[in-house]
Structures are given as structure tokens and as C-alpha cells.
Design an enzyme around this catalytic site. Sequence first.
Site, PDB file in Angstrom:
ATOM      1  N   HIS A 361     -10.257  -9.209  13.482  1.00  0.00           N
ATOM      2  CA  HIS A 361     -10.586  -8.187  14.470  1.00  0.00           C
ATOM      3  C   HIS A 361     -10.285  -8.663  15.880  1.00  0.00           C
ATOM      4  O   HIS A 361      -9.868  -7.890  16.726  1.00  0.00           O
ATOM      5  CB  HIS A 361     -12.066  -7.797  14.351  1.00  0.00           C
ATOM      6  CG  HIS A 361     -12.235  -6.467  13.711  1.00  0.00           C
ATOM      7  ND1 HIS A 361     -13.431  -5.996  13.263  1.00  0.00           N
ATOM      8  CD2 HIS A 361     -11.345  -5.489  13.448  1.00  0.00           C
ATOM      9  CE1 HIS A 361     -13.268  -4.791  12.748  1.00  0.00           C
ATOM     10  NE2 HIS A 361     -12.007  -4.474  12.836  1.00  0.00           N
ATOM     11  N   ARG A 468      -4.816   1.670   2.569  1.00  0.00           N
ATOM     12  CA  ARG A 468      -5.454   0.814   1.551  1.00  0.00           C
ATOM     13  C   ARG A 468      -6.876   1.320   1.332  1.00  0.00           C
ATOM     14  O   ARG A 468      -7.634   1.429   2.298  1.00  0.00           O
ATOM     15  CB  ARG A 468      -5.486  -0.638   2.025  1.00  0.00           C
ATOM     16  CG  ARG A 468      -4.117  -1.300   2.139  1.00  0.00           C
ATOM     17  CD  ARG A 468      -4.277  -2.700   2.726  1.00  0.00           C
ATOM     18  NE  ARG A 468      -3.102  -3.537   2.552  1.00  0.00           N
ATOM     19  CZ  ARG A 468      -2.256  -3.850   3.530  1.00  0.00           C
ATOM     20  NH1 ARG A 468      -2.435  -3.364   4.747  1.00  0.00           N
ATOM     21  NH2 ARG A 468      -1.224  -4.651   3.299  1.00  0.00           N
ATOM     22  N   ARG A 504      -3.099   4.850  -1.248  1.00  0.00           N
ATOM     23  CA  ARG A 504      -2.881   3.994  -2.418  1.00  0.00           C
ATOM     24  C   ARG A 504      -4.155   3.939  -3.246  1.00  0.00           C
ATOM     25  O   ARG A 504      -5.243   3.767  -2.699  1.00  0.00           O
ATOM     26  CB  ARG A 504      -2.494   2.592  -1.951  1.00  0.00           C
ATOM     27  CG  ARG A 504      -2.211   1.652  -3.107  1.00  0.00           C
ATOM     28  CD  ARG A 504      -1.719   0.329  -2.619  1.00  0.00           C
ATOM     29  NE  ARG A 504      -2.801  -0.484  -2.063  1.00  0.00           N
ATOM     30  CZ  ARG A 504      -2.624  -1.707  -1.581  1.00  0.00           C
ATOM     31  NH1 ARG A 504      -1.412  -2.238  -1.544  1.00  0.00           N
ATOM     32  NH2 ARG A 504      -3.636  -2.394  -1.095  1.00  0.00           N
ATOM     33  N   GLU A 602       6.128  -4.458  -6.326  1.00  0.00           N
ATOM     34  CA  GLU A 602       5.626  -5.726  -5.780  1.00  0.00           C
ATOM     35  C   GLU A 602       5.560  -6.825  -6.836  1.00  0.00           C
ATOM     36  O   GLU A 602       5.180  -7.952  -6.551  1.00  0.00           O
ATOM     37  CB  GLU A 602       4.277  -5.537  -5.078  1.00  0.00           C
ATOM     38  CG  GLU A 602       3.272  -4.695  -5.825  1.00  0.00           C
ATOM     39  CD  GLU A 602       2.017  -4.392  -5.005  1.00  0.00           C
ATOM     40  OE1 GLU A 602       1.844  -4.945  -3.915  1.00  0.00           O
ATOM     41  OE2 GLU A 602       1.194  -3.600  -5.494  1.00  0.00           O
ATOM     42  N   ASN A 625       4.718  -8.264   0.541  1.00  0.00           N
ATOM     43  CA  ASN A 625       3.746  -9.377   0.571  1.00  0.00           C
ATOM     44  C   ASN A 625       3.565  -9.958  -0.831  1.00  0.00           C
ATOM     45  O   ASN A 625       3.682 -11.167  -1.041  1.00  0.00           O
ATOM     46  CB  ASN A 625       2.388  -8.911   1.090  1.00  0.00           C
ATOM     47  CG  ASN A 625       2.483  -8.206   2.422  1.00  0.00           C
ATOM     48  OD1 ASN A 625       3.463  -8.378   3.136  1.00  0.00           O
ATOM     49  ND2 ASN A 625       1.491  -7.408   2.751  1.00  0.00           N
ATOM     50  N   ASP A 626       3.283  -9.082  -1.778  1.00  0.00           N
ATOM     51  CA  ASP A 626       3.121  -9.568  -3.149  1.00  0.00           C
ATOM     52  C   ASP A 626       4.465  -9.904  -3.780  1.00  0.00           C
ATOM     53  O   ASP A 626       4.574 -10.874  -4.529  1.00  0.00           O
ATOM     54  CB  ASP A 626       2.389  -8.520  -4.001  1.00  0.00           C
ATOM     55  CG  ASP A 626       0.884  -8.649  -3.838  1.00  0.00           C
ATOM     56  OD1 ASP A 626       0.389  -9.786  -3.860  1.00  0.00           O
ATOM     57  OD2 ASP A 626       0.214  -7.618  -3.660  1.00  0.00           O
ATOM     58  N   ARG A 636       0.280 -16.329  -1.526  1.00  0.00           N
ATOM     59  CA  ARG A 636       0.431 -15.831  -0.158  1.00  0.00           C
ATOM     60  C   ARG A 636      -0.687 -16.284   0.776  1.00  0.00           C
ATOM     61  O   ARG A 636      -0.579 -16.166   1.982  1.00  0.00           O
ATOM     62  CB  ARG A 636       0.545 -14.300  -0.147  1.00  0.00           C
ATOM     63  CG  ARG A 636      -0.677 -13.574  -0.660  1.00  0.00           C
ATOM     64  CD  ARG A 636      -0.362 -12.106  -0.937  1.00  0.00           C
ATOM     65  NE  ARG A 636      -0.915 -11.215   0.062  1.00  0.00           N
ATOM     66  CZ  ARG A 636      -0.955  -9.900  -0.049  1.00  0.00           C
ATOM     67  NH1 ARG A 636      -0.438  -9.299  -1.112  1.00  0.00           N
ATOM     68  NH2 ARG A 636      -1.469  -9.154   0.879  1.00  0.00           N
ATOM     69  N   CYS A 673       6.524  -1.359   2.824  1.00  0.00           N
ATOM     70  CA  CYS A 673       5.223  -1.321   3.498  1.00  0.00           C
ATOM     71  C   CYS A 673       4.561  -2.692   3.589  1.00  0.00           C
ATOM     72  O   CYS A 673       3.429  -2.807   4.037  1.00  0.00           O
ATOM     73  CB  CYS A 673       4.292  -0.325   2.822  1.00  0.00           C
ATOM     74  SG  CYS A 673       3.813  -0.806   1.161  1.00  0.00           S
TER      75      CYS A 673
HETATM   76  C1  PEP Z   1       2.147  -5.823  -0.355  1.00  0.00           C
HETATM   77  O1  PEP Z   1       1.842  -6.494  -1.337  1.00  0.00           O
HETATM   78  O2  PEP Z   1       3.174  -6.010   0.315  1.00  0.00           O
HETATM   79  C2  PEP Z   1       1.253  -4.740   0.113  1.00  0.00           C
HETATM   80  C3  PEP Z   1       1.626  -3.923   1.072  1.00  0.00           C
HETATM   81  O3  PEP Z   1       0.024  -4.651  -0.462  1.00  0.00           O
HETATM   82  P1  PEP Z   1      -1.196  -5.623  -0.125  1.00  0.00           P
HETATM   83  O4  PEP Z   1      -0.812  -6.441   1.066  1.00  0.00           O
HETATM   84  O5  PEP Z   1      -2.362  -4.729   0.126  1.00  0.00           O
HETATM   85  O6  PEP Z   1      -1.318  -6.412  -1.385  1.00  0.00           O
HETATM   86 MG    MG Z   2       0.271  -5.821  -2.688  1.00  0.00          MG
END
Ligand code: PEP
Ligand code: MG
Length: 753
Positions: A361, A468, A504, A602, A625-626, A636, A673
Site C-alpha cells: 500500500h 481478481r 476472474r 498461465e 506471472n504464473d 515467483r 494481464c
Molecule cells: C498471472 O499469473 O500473470 C496473473 C495475472 O494472475 P495472478 O498474478 O493473480 O496469479
Molecule cells: Mg496467475
Amino acid sequence: MLESLRRIVQEVNNAPDLEQALTIIVRRVKQAVGADVCSVYLNDLDNRRHVLHASEGLRGKVVGRVRLEFGRGLIGLVSERAEPINLDDAATHPRYENVIDTKEDRYHGFLGAPIIQNRKVLGVLVLRQRQRRHFDEDEVTFVMTLASQLAGAITFARTSGELARLQEDGLPQRFLPGLAASPGIGIGQAVVVYPPADLDAVPDRRAENTETEELDFQQAVNAVLADLERFATRTQKLLSSEDMALFDAWRMMLEGDTLIDGTLARIRAGNWAPGALRETISEHVKVFDSMEDAYLRERASDIRDLGRCVLMHLQNLTAAPIQYAAQTILVGEEISAMQIADVPRDKLVGIVSTTGSGSSHVGILARGMGIPAAMGVADLPVGRAEGREMVVDGYRGRVYVAPGPAVRAEYQRLAEDDAVLTSELQALRHLPAETTDGYALPLFLNTGLVSESRPLGIEESAGVGLYRTELPFIVRDSFPGESAQMSNYRHVLELFAPRPVTIRTLDIGGDKPLPYFPMHEANPFLGWRGIRITLDHPEIFLTQVRAILRASIGLDNLQILIPMISTVGEVDDALLLIHRAHDELLEEGYQVKMPPVGVMIEVPAAVYQAEALARRVDFLSVGTNDLTQYLLAVDRNNPHVAKLYDEFHPAILRALLQIITGARVHGREVSVCGEMAGDPLATFLLLGMGVHSLSMGAGSLLRVKRVIRSISRARAREVLKIALQCEDSGSIRRLLLDALEDVGLGALVRPGK
Ligand code: PEP
Ligand code: MG
């Protein structure tokens, strides 16, 4: 030995400067191990030599005078090998050298331990004995532990210029590394803030009078609410209404059921108010702390902050007023939003925290206020920072302590360039994200915090690309019902209507647990996560989908996104349930339209089945990200392998291409995303590949828009073509940085014009 280790570590940490830290070490270690001599040599990298910086037991003025070239003697050997060397009789070793000044010929027993930080050897801690002596295993580990303690103090001394002054040869100034949390340059004086009250130190105690305890607690909560009101009023003129949502978030937490009811229940069960508060806060913190998603994990510190504020009022403590410097760099181990709000805006020029990351934050608030910030600057000894001059480089997450004239002048110039950039970016707010050859690449927002009643970036985004939904589930004591969920989703759908909002479905998992839905797994990342859980519990999935669908009635701007898909069967099953929820609602008389449904790509398996997946759904959204963590086998959230986690790995680029090719067969659109979408360097690649939209955090929107508006799609394709010939991520990064510099936009990812 354990006790003296603890004592020495404490003394070293409290030492005001490196010189004294070294003096303490050599004196105490010599004493504890019973050695004849203990010395510390530091590596002078620029002049390629080891310099004796402290010694106890040698006669004469040797400190600073003894200098050994790299590669010479046993000191050189310890440094080269980066491991301890323990010799009964050093004089018989082939690398032994007799250094006249230290009269080494008198000594036989030798133990040298390297001082290492981030794989780099900074120096050597040495013990010598006149007699032959083999130092035992306990002594070796003792010395190694102390050597590692020294590493932090040495790094700090390097960065603050202290070491250069000691060595008197003007080393180039170094910096303390951290995480870039809010771009910009801040130059000012450190003002250190500490947590107002120590919640962890509160013991359990039997309440003498439950009613009085309850009353005290309620009064403390009201006092914090009043503080919040005061701070909100003070910062109102400085923050946009979106940024003010942070204060709403705190207020919501304080007015919500979980913290209050949990504490009251514990008081009624017999604990006194501070103990009951500590228990409730720590229970919630534990849940957030163990989360896989860094963004959610950071909420733990919000809850901890709130707990401390309430405790402060419970203990009738009022913090002494702080004297802020005219140019204040706020420094702390865990800085709270309230502490930021306490600094008059015209005096706050930078924020440095030794913990946290850009998604905390504090990071969000700093970005919202346009204050440069570096988080996770772990090597900064907060206790020694007060009053020092500092430079915060929020682009690279670097902090300079006591900058020399050259560093200061350079950053002054960069700060001036930066002011120009910020005002230029604001001018883009209402312009489309369109390339110079007229191709539109819409930019969407990633959001989904229950606390963000008005997320940042509402105005400049094309809608929400990723909402999310985990948080409303996590902050409660049980699964939220259909109507509670519905009002959440309705809020965001209304806020952005008529622009699309992609919601989602629940993506909880082993590392993102619900307090009321326990799971214990050896490999949570590879375990029961996202759609795997919700398909096993169709009642959870159906309730959520019904709530999402009902929330969209009359707005029709909804899209549904399914996470963690690894087989087509999961998509078929999920679609079946979504259609079933839709049919049920129609039967119940709700006028619900069936929204477009997409899946997240992902998991590597989904990349290879992109075409089969695209055939089943309306769009694909890539969670880089995943995807990065699964494709590269790099956790990660694990700092030990953070260097390997790289979205510009050639394998990621190939995966993205394969996804787009698969989707094209069925005319489906692909969005990205994950965090990659918000990186101005990645814009060339994603645009060149033909991604249809990008979704990112609010702080990245204008920067990415700036890149899109400065380049043509043809140029993006050219850059992509070269990138695809690169065999490692380093070359790809260099290529992208050059391409960004070519259009004069290097300043988006590094300081300076
Ligand atoms: C991702 O995995 O890139 C994603 C957008 O989902 P999260 O970061 O919520 O796992
Ligand atoms: Mg993800």
C-alpha cells in the site's frame, strides 16, 4: 560460544560506524576464540588489493598500512576461493607469504573466513596463533557467522562513502539496492520513523473487568477512526479521489466485522483488550503473510499497521511530534500510510523502506502522490540513517547515503528531467493508446482489492482487464454468500460501465489459503489451485458465477475469466457450470445476458493447447506471472531465484507467439494481464506479436501509452523479429532498451532524459 555470538552481533549492529564495528569484532573474536591475533582485511576492488582495516594483537601501527595485491598470500587465497581456510601451520602452505609489517613468521595456526554479500567477497576475517593450532568446527562456524554479520556494515559503509574516506582514495560511490516502487528521483535528508507501538510484545492477561476492556477497545477504535478522518482531510487537497480510497480501505477494515468482532469475542472469552487485539491481528496477518500473491501478501502490513494504531490508543501513547526536514526522505522498516500522511506534502521528497515491495500500500500511495520510493532496501541500517543526506532513485530502487558532490549533481540534473517527464505524461490521460500508424492497442486496468473502493486509473483505462476476486473471500470468516459477492462485483461493473470489466473466478490455492478452508500441501504451486478447487466444489463456483451474472444485469459490460486452466476438460466443465448458472437465473426471472467467457493461459500445457482452448471460449488472457514461473521453473516469490525469473526469456516470447497463433485459428482475441503488460520495454514485443489488448496496474498505464503513441506497429514488428533471434534475455533487454532510447523514451524505465 552461542551467547558471545549473540552479544557480539548485537554490539556490531549497534556500532555507529564501520570502524567501530570492525574494532568490536576483532577484539571480541580474539577474546572468544583465544587466538593471538584477529584481523579484518577489506577488498579494495578499484585498486585490486586487500587492505588491513582492523587488528587486535599485532604490534605497531599496521592498520591501513598493510596492503596486499589481489592474488597474493593466504588472504588472497581465502578471497579467491570464497571459502574458509583452516591451517595448523600456515608457514608450510605454498601460498604463504611473509608480510614484514605484520611479522607473520611468528604465527603458525591460521583461520581465514571470507566476508560475503550477494556472492561477492568483500573481505577476509583472519585468526592467527603463535603455536600450531587447528581451529575446531565450532570455532570455524562462529567466525563464519560473524563474517556474514560484517557484510551488511561493510556494504553500508561503501555506500555512505565512509569506506572511501577510510581508504582515502576516492572510490566511486556505491548504492544500496532495493525494489523500484515509485518512479522518480528524491534528494533530501533522512527522517527515520518507527512503528508506534509493539504489538508483538503484548502479553496475554486475564481481563479484570470484561466490560471495561470492551469499552476501552471501542474507544481506541474510535480514536483511530478520528485520526484517519483528520489525516484524510489534511491530504484531501493533495490526493486524487482515487488515492483517497486508501483511507477508505483502512476505515472499512476498522468498521468491518472481522477485526472488531474477533477482538470482542476474545475479550469476552477472558483476555484483556491488548492481548485480544494482538491475537486477532496476528491471526489475520498469518493468513495474508502465507499468500502466494505478492500483492495480497502486502495487505498483512496494512493490518499490522492498523493493529499498532489501535494499540497505541489503548496504551494511551501519543507519539512525540516529529521534526520534518524541508526536504524529507521518510525512512523506516515498515512505514505506514498514516506516517506518510503525517509529513507535510511540500516537505516529502522520497520514501525508503527496508521491507515491502512495489505492490504494498505504501508503494501504491507513493505512486499516487508522485513520491519517488524504493522498498525492500534490506541493507540499510535504519538506526544509522537519521539526518543523513540521501538520494532515492525510484526507477531502479537505489538509495545513495551521503552522496558525494558528483552523484548529487548528477541526480539533481536527473530530477529536473523527471519533472518535465511527469508533466508530459499527464497530458496523455485522455488520448487514445494508438500507434503512429493508427493501430489501437487498448489498455485495461488490473484491480480487485476490496479496499480499493475507487481504484486508481479509472479515467485513463479502457476498462478492467483483470478483476481478481480472491480478497473478498480471504478477509472474511466464511465463504461470502451470493448477495454479498454480488454487491462487490456490481460496484466495479458500475464504476466502469459501459467499458468492459473482466471478472476472474476464484483463484485461491495452497499458498493463498482461506482461513476457513484449510489445506496442507507439499507443493502448493503445483497443487490444488484456481479452477481445480472450484470444479471440485461446484457449489462455490456456482454461487460466485450467479453473483457475477446477477451483478451485470442491465449493464452488460461483463466478461468472465477462468484461471489456472491446464486441460480442455476443465474448460468444458467450467462452461457447463456457467451455462447452468445462467439458465437457473433465467428460470428465476432474471434478465441476464450470457457474457463472453475467456480462459487464462498461465500453465505451459495451456500454451500448447491454445488452439483447442480458443475453440471453446471467446478470448484468451495470458497470465505472464504464473506462465513465467511455470515455464522457467522459478518460484515467483522466492528471492533466492529472483534473478532467474525473467519475462524476457526467449522461451516466454515463443510461448506468447504460440498462444497468439492458436487463438488466430479461431479468430479469438488475446490479452496479456501479467506484470509484463505494464513494462514499457515489453510494449514493442507485445505490439509486434499482435496482442489485442494489455491489462496492467494503474501506475503503468500512462508510461505504456506513451510508448504506444511513439512507435509504429511496423517498427514493433522489426524489433520483435530481432528479439526472436536472441538466445538469452540479457540480449533481448538490451535490444528493447536501445529501441526505447531510439524514440527518446529511455527515461520511462531509467532516470534521465
Ligand atoms: C498471472 O499469473 O500473470 C496473473 C495475472 O494472475 P495472478 O498474478 O493473480 O496469479
Ligand atoms: Mg496467475
